[in-house]
Write a protein that holds these residues in place. Sequence first.
Motif: not given
Length: 223
Positions: A94-117
């Motif tokens: 509802g606020k943040k987007v979490y992309n979890i990639v086990p293959e790379d053991e990496e997680i990207t966290i970003s705040t949702y912005d409805d102005k971004k594509d």
Amino acid sequence: MRKTAFKMQKIIRILSLFILTIGLSVHAQDSQKAKKMLDEVSVKIKSYNNVVIDFKYSMSNPKKNLNQESKGNVAQQGNKYVLNFMGVTRIFDGKKVYNIVPEDEEITISTYDDKKDDGLTPSKMFSFFNTGYKYAIDIVQNVKGRKIQYIKLTPIDVKDDVKDVLIGIDSQTKHIYTLIQTAKDGTKTTFTINSFKTNQPLSKNHFTFTESKYPNYYINKLD
């Protein structure tokens, strides 16, 4: 990671179109039958507390020797969702987007912005969808005894890479059954629902990211 994220972003955009079409409304110039069907789908879906969907994905283009198939699942409640697809988990709380990639053991966290594509939530997809397409009733198919009515969407922007989108609706259940997107280069992307469950007993933390579950992952906070 960037390549994986870009690919996921593109596929999730199509997938969101598939799953989140359920809340769209149709403009006055569209056929009354198309409007009635989509409104019925919207009312039916909005009556559920949550939906849990298992789906099949395929992408093909004979000219490019392209043929991909995969499966995935998504749980959605309001504007929150958890998507598992092609080895990647995407959580939106509802606020943040979490992309979890086990293959790379990496997680990207970003705040949702409805102005971004890349800000993909139901409200964003509804807005994009409603302003970008024209609607028309298409063919009816009998799929294992189920009457599937297709609605054809054509991009208003002639420069759009998409040629058309077909949304198949189960006439009895009023649920989305399939989405077929055809690009101008001949690439066809199809999502088909294998299982559609509603009002499931999801835990209160189902849409919550828990960092302690990933002790060895590199966490990339973009903001």
